[in-house]
Write a protein that holds these residues in place. Structure first.
Motif, PDB file in Angstrom:
ATOM      1  N   ASP A  41       0.811  -1.220   0.000  1.00 46.26           N
ATOM      2  CA  ASP A  41       0.000   0.000   0.000  1.00 46.26           C
ATOM      3  C   ASP A  41       0.847   1.275   0.000  1.00 46.26           C
ATOM      4  O   ASP A  41       0.447   2.283   0.576  1.00 46.26           O
ATOM      5  N   GLY A  42       2.035   1.230  -0.589  1.00 48.43           N
ATOM      6  CA  GLY A  42       2.880   2.411  -0.667  1.00 48.43           C
ATOM      7  C   GLY A  42       3.594   2.765   0.623  1.00 48.43           C
ATOM      8  O   GLY A  42       4.311   3.751   0.692  1.00 48.43           O
ATOM      9  N   LEU A  43       3.381   1.973   1.674  1.00 46.05           N
ATOM     10  CA  LEU A  43       4.073   2.220   2.937  1.00 46.05           C
ATOM     11  C   LEU A  43       5.517   1.739   2.823  1.00 46.05           C
ATOM     12  O   LEU A  43       5.818   0.822   2.074  1.00 46.05           O
ATOM     13  N   PRO A  44       6.424   2.331   3.602  1.00 41.49           N
ATOM     14  CA  PRO A  44       7.812   1.869   3.560  1.00 41.49           C
ATOM     15  C   PRO A  44       7.910   0.411   4.032  1.00 41.49           C
ATOM     16  O   PRO A  44       7.143  -0.032   4.891  1.00 41.49           O
ATOM     17  N   ALA A  45       8.862  -0.312   3.470  1.00 42.56           N
ATOM     18  CA  ALA A  45       9.087  -1.698   3.888  1.00 42.56           C
ATOM     19  C   ALA A  45       9.605  -1.713   5.321  1.00 42.56           C
ATOM     20  O   ALA A  45      10.332  -0.811   5.736  1.00 42.56           O
ATOM     21  N   LYS A  46       9.205  -2.731   6.081  1.00 40.19           N
ATOM     22  CA  LYS A  46       9.668  -2.855   7.464  1.00 40.19           C
ATOM     23  C   LYS A  46      11.151  -3.193   7.443  1.00 40.19           C
ATOM     24  O   LYS A  46      11.585  -4.116   6.771  1.00 40.19           O
ATOM     25  N   GLY A  47      11.935  -2.454   8.187  1.00 40.64           N
ATOM     26  CA  GLY A  47      13.378  -2.595   8.146  1.00 40.64           C
ATOM     27  C   GLY A  47      13.992  -3.343   9.303  1.00 40.64           C
ATOM     28  O   GLY A  47      15.189  -3.252   9.530  1.00 40.64           O
ATOM     29  N   PHE A  48      13.190  -4.084  10.059  1.00 40.32           N
ATOM     30  CA  PHE A  48      13.729  -4.809  11.211  1.00 40.32           C
ATOM     31  C   PHE A  48      12.938  -6.082  11.438  1.00 40.32           C
ATOM     32  O   PHE A  48      11.838  -6.255  10.922  1.00 40.32           O
ATOM     33  N   VAL A  49      13.495  -6.997  12.237  1.00 39.79           N
ATOM     34  CA  VAL A  49      12.833  -8.249  12.589  1.00 39.79           C
ATOM     35  C   VAL A  49      11.922  -7.984  13.789  1.00 39.79           C
ATOM     36  O   VAL A  49      12.330  -7.329  14.755  1.00 39.79           O
ATOM     37  N   SER A  50      10.721  -8.493  13.734  1.00 43.14           N
ATOM     38  CA  SER A  50       9.741  -8.284  14.810  1.00 43.14           C
ATOM     39  C   SER A  50      10.132  -9.043  16.077  1.00 43.14           C
ATOM     40  O   SER A  50      10.859 -10.025  16.039  1.00 43.14           O
ATOM     41  N   LYS A  51       9.601  -8.558  17.188  1.00 48.88           N
ATOM     42  CA  LYS A  51       9.775  -9.210  18.489  1.00 48.88           C
ATOM     43  C   LYS A  51       8.436  -9.765  18.933  1.00 48.88           C
ATOM     44  O   LYS A  51       7.394  -9.200  18.654  1.00 48.88           O
ATOM     45  N   GLY A  52       8.479 -10.874  19.660  1.00 47.33           N
ATOM     46  CA  GLY A  52       7.270 -11.440  20.240  1.00 47.33           C
ATOM     47  C   GLY A  52       6.923 -10.714  21.528  1.00 47.33           C
ATOM     48  O   GLY A  52       7.654  -9.821  21.983  1.00 47.33           O
ATOM     49  N   GLN A  53       5.818 -11.099  22.149  1.00 47.94           N
ATOM     50  CA  GLN A  53       5.405 -10.476  23.412  1.00 47.94           C
ATOM     51  C   GLN A  53       6.434 -10.689  24.522  1.00 47.94           C
ATOM     52  O   GLN A  53       6.525  -9.895  25.442  1.00 47.94           O
ATOM     53  N   ASN A  54       7.224 -11.749  24.415  1.00 45.65           N
ATOM     54  CA  ASN A  54       8.245 -12.039  25.419  1.00 45.65           C
ATOM     55  C   ASN A  54       9.531 -11.245  25.185  1.00 45.65           C
ATOM     56  O   ASN A  54      10.490 -11.378  25.928  1.00 45.65           O
ATOM     57  N   GLY A  55       9.559 -10.415  24.133  1.00 46.99           N
ATOM     58  CA  GLY A  55      10.722  -9.590  23.847  1.00 46.99           C
ATOM     59  C   GLY A  55      11.784 -10.281  23.014  1.00 46.99           C
ATOM     60  O   GLY A  55      12.782  -9.678  22.651  1.00 46.99           O
ATOM     61  N   LEU A  56      11.572 -11.552  22.710  1.00 41.57           N
ATOM     62  CA  LEU A  56      12.527 -12.300  21.891  1.00 41.57           C
ATOM     63  C   LEU A  56      12.175 -12.171  20.421  1.00 41.57           C
ATOM     64  O   LEU A  56      11.026 -11.940  20.060  1.00 41.57           O
ATOM     65  N   CYS A  57      13.156 -12.376  19.574  1.00 44.74           N
ATOM     66  CA  CYS A  57      12.945 -12.404  18.137  1.00 44.74           C
ATOM     67  C   CYS A  57      11.824 -13.397  17.814  1.00 44.74           C
ATOM     68  O   CYS A  57      11.756 -14.479  18.413  1.00 44.74           O
ATOM     69  N   PHE A  96      19.763 -10.181  33.942  1.00 43.37           N
ATOM     70  CA  PHE A  96      18.836  -9.119  33.555  1.00 43.37           C
ATOM     71  C   PHE A  96      17.447  -9.707  33.387  1.00 43.37           C
ATOM     72  O   PHE A  96      17.284 -10.899  33.210  1.00 43.37           O
ATOM     73  N   THR A  97      16.441  -8.840  33.474  1.00 43.67           N
ATOM     74  CA  THR A  97      15.059  -9.286  33.315  1.00 43.67           C
ATOM     75  C   THR A  97      14.533  -9.021  31.909  1.00 43.67           C
ATOM     76  O   THR A  97      13.723  -9.776  31.404  1.00 43.67           O
ATOM     77  N   ASP A  98      14.977  -7.917  31.296  1.00 40.53           N
ATOM     78  CA  ASP A  98      14.593  -7.585  29.926  1.00 40.53           C
ATOM     79  C   ASP A  98      15.669  -6.678  29.347  1.00 40.53           C
ATOM     80  O   ASP A  98      16.611  -6.300  30.044  1.00 40.53           O
TER      81      ASP A  98
END
Length: 138
Positions: A41-57, A96-98
């Motif tokens: 839809d003419g939006l810029p391509a996503k330039g990163f890998v998404s994270k899950g709710q747990n903060g992990l890839c 660490f926790t997050d």
């Protein structure tokens, strides 16, 4: 993937045993232009890998702690070496926790480079690299 990518073979299982808690899979992974999905839809391509709710890839299997796209992972992941990352040193010493907690701890930590803990490397190279170094029989 370009021919210039230098893949680093870090033994992630050994790293987790040292206490890294797979922090690298919590970092923002920027995609190279050729790795980005086509824009919609003419939006810029996503330039990163998404994270899950747990903060992990999203490609990290939380049951096996293995990357589900290991053979096709982004160049940023292939080139990354946690052994050169100050945050690994904080993670194994402080825990660490997050990722925000790790960043806070790193901002007030001093760890001399000569005391860095090293995650072992896997002594395995891709077969393509091995065959390139063999002399030809011509």
């Amino acid at each position: 993937m370009s021919d210039e990518v230098k893949t680093v073979y870090v033994d992630c299982d050994a790293g987790r045993q040292l206490g890294c808690r797979t922090f690298c899979c919590r970092l923002l992974v920027k995609l190279k232009p050729h790795e980005m999905a086509k824009s919609v839809d003419g939006l810029p391509a996503k330039g990163f890998v998404s994270k899950g709710q747990n903060g992990l890839c999203v490609h990290m299997d939380s049951k096996t702690w293995l990357c589900k796209i290991w053979e096709n992972r982004p160049e940023t992941c292939r080139e990354y070496s946690c052994n050169n990352d100050f945050m690994l040193q904080v993670a194994v010493r402080e825990g660490f926790t997050d990722i925000a907690d790790l960043a806070r701890k790193a901002s007030v930590s001093y760890i001399p480079k000569e005391t860095f803990v090293q995650v072992p490397l896997i002594a395995k190279e891709p077969e393509a690299d091995l065959t390139e170094s063999e002399p030809s029989s011509d």
